[in-house]
Write a protein that holds these residues in place. Structure first.
Motif, PDB file in Angstrom:
ATOM      1  N   VAL A 106       0.840  -1.203   0.000  1.00 56.89           N
ATOM      2  CA  VAL A 106       0.000   0.000   0.000  1.00 56.89           C
ATOM      3  C   VAL A 106       0.871   1.248   0.000  1.00 56.89           C
ATOM      4  O   VAL A 106       0.635   2.183  -0.779  1.00 56.89           O
TER       5      VAL A 106
ATOM      6  N   ASN B  12       2.113   2.509  -3.224  1.00 51.64           N
ATOM      7  CA  ASN B  12       1.113   2.897  -4.222  1.00 51.64           C
ATOM      8  C   ASN B  12       0.254   4.098  -3.848  1.00 51.64           C
ATOM      9  O   ASN B  12      -0.751   4.355  -4.510  1.00 51.64           O
TER      10      ASN B  12
ATOM     11  N   GLY C 132      -5.453  -0.843   5.217  1.00 53.86           N
ATOM     12  CA  GLY C 132      -6.358  -0.058   4.380  1.00 53.86           C
ATOM     13  C   GLY C 132      -6.121   1.433   4.546  1.00 53.86           C
ATOM     14  O   GLY C 132      -5.779   1.911   5.636  1.00 53.86           O
TER      15      GLY C 132
ATOM     16  N   THR D 288     -10.503   8.954  -1.353  1.00 55.89           N
ATOM     17  CA  THR D 288      -9.742   7.818  -1.863  1.00 55.89           C
ATOM     18  C   THR D 288      -9.867   6.651  -0.898  1.00 55.89           C
ATOM     19  O   THR D 288      -9.768   6.826   0.315  1.00 55.89           O
TER      20      THR D 288
ATOM     21  N   LEU E 261      -8.149   2.838  -0.686  1.00 50.93           N
ATOM     22  CA  LEU E 261      -7.192   1.886  -1.246  1.00 50.93           C
ATOM     23  C   LEU E 261      -6.921   0.778  -0.231  1.00 50.93           C
ATOM     24  O   LEU E 261      -6.557   1.062   0.907  1.00 50.93           O
TER      25      LEU E 261
ATOM     26  N   SER F 187      -5.820  -5.471  -1.265  1.00 48.16           N
ATOM     27  CA  SER F 187      -6.366  -6.311  -2.340  1.00 48.16           C
ATOM     28  C   SER F 187      -6.425  -5.574  -3.677  1.00 48.16           C
ATOM     29  O   SER F 187      -6.415  -6.206  -4.735  1.00 48.16           O
ATOM     30  N   ASP F 188      -6.447  -4.248  -3.642  1.00 51.51           N
ATOM     31  CA  ASP F 188      -6.469  -3.469  -4.884  1.00 51.51           C
ATOM     32  C   ASP F 188      -5.166  -3.613  -5.670  1.00 51.51           C
ATOM     33  O   ASP F 188      -5.139  -3.312  -6.869  1.00 51.51           O
ATOM     34  N   PHE F 189      -4.107  -4.040  -5.013  1.00 50.48           N
ATOM     35  CA  PHE F 189      -2.798  -4.095  -5.650  1.00 50.48           C
ATOM     36  C   PHE F 189      -2.274  -5.519  -5.838  1.00 50.48           C
ATOM     37  O   PHE F 189      -1.171  -5.710  -6.322  1.00 50.48           O
ATOM     38  N   LYS F 190      -3.072  -6.490  -5.436  1.00 54.41           N
ATOM     39  CA  LYS F 190      -2.659  -7.880  -5.578  1.00 54.41           C
ATOM     40  C   LYS F 190      -3.252  -8.458  -6.853  1.00 54.41           C
ATOM     41  O   LYS F 190      -4.375  -8.132  -7.229  1.00 54.41           O
TER      42      LYS F 190
ATOM     43  N   HIS G 275      -5.129 -10.972  -9.053  1.00 56.50           N
ATOM     44  CA  HIS G 275      -6.234 -11.884  -8.797  1.00 56.50           C
ATOM     45  C   HIS G 275      -6.129 -13.084  -9.731  1.00 56.50           C
ATOM     46  O   HIS G 275      -5.669 -12.963 -10.857  1.00 56.50           O
TER      47      HIS G 275
ATOM     48  N   TYR H 227     -12.896 -10.409  -8.715  1.00 56.64           N
ATOM     49  CA  TYR H 227     -12.742  -9.365  -7.706  1.00 56.64           C
ATOM     50  C   TYR H 227     -13.560  -9.651  -6.507  1.00 56.64           C
ATOM     51  O   TYR H 227     -14.578 -10.185  -6.471  1.00 56.64           O
TER      52      TYR H 227
END
Length: 173
Positions: free
Chosen positions: A36, A39, A132, A153, A155, A158-161, A163, A173
């Motif tokens: 996180v 990013n 988070g 925002t 973030l 999981s948003d950056f892993k 899938h 997702y």
């Protein structure tokens, strides 16, 4: 205008028989905090003050973010009273922020963070997961007067892993 970034501490370890406040980050927590932190730079204001709970897992998370974002460790303010799971207590603490700071980054705990975000933001979030990141903006110029803000925002790790891909080729997702 005031801007608040709430970051829930990363996943902690339950491996050792420690009191809650002394639990360190797990390996997953360390990885998620780095993920996180790597990013979010585009979502940070130019200047800010950083506060963290004194719980080991929150301090560790704050330090990972500080290292990644080149925030001097000695500028992080560690506050015992941020070791809270109550959103009303969290609100009281946030409202003590000095008005010379328009931007506050805070490392803390759930359910205080999720409940605060749902009380003060304009977007319902079922749960802010460990590591988070949620930013809120407020049209007030005094921290003591913040009320309903805007969720800017959200973030999560999981948003950056990556899938897994099902046979259809569409991401899960």
């Amino acid at each position: 205008m005031k801007n608040l970034i709430l970051i829930r501490h990363a996943k902690s370890s339950w491996d050792a028989p420690l009191i809650d406040k002394d639990r360190p980050l797990s390996k997953r927590g360390i990885n998620d905090a780095h993920l996180v932190a790597e990013n979010i730079e585009d979502h940070l204001p130019k200047s800010y003050v950083v506060w963290s709970s004194t719980a080991q897992r929150a301090k560790n998370t704050a330090c990972i973010f500080a290292e990644t974002l080149s925030i001097p460790h000695d500028t992080i303010v560690f506050k015992d009273d941020l070791y809270t799971f109550d959103e009303n207590k969290l609100e009281e603490i946030i409202k003590t922020c000095d008005n010379q700071f328009d931007n506050l980054i805070l490392f803390g705990h759930n359910g205080a963070i999720t409940n605060f975000v749902n009380s003060f933001g304009n977007r319902a979030i079922e749960n802010v997961p460990t590591a988070g990141f949620v930013s809120l903006s407020f049209h007030q110029d005094d921290w003591r007067n913040i009320t309903n803000g805007k969720t800017e925002t959200v973030l999560f790790p999981s948003d950056f892993k990556k899938h897994d891909q099902p046979l259809t080729g569409k991401p899960i997702y």
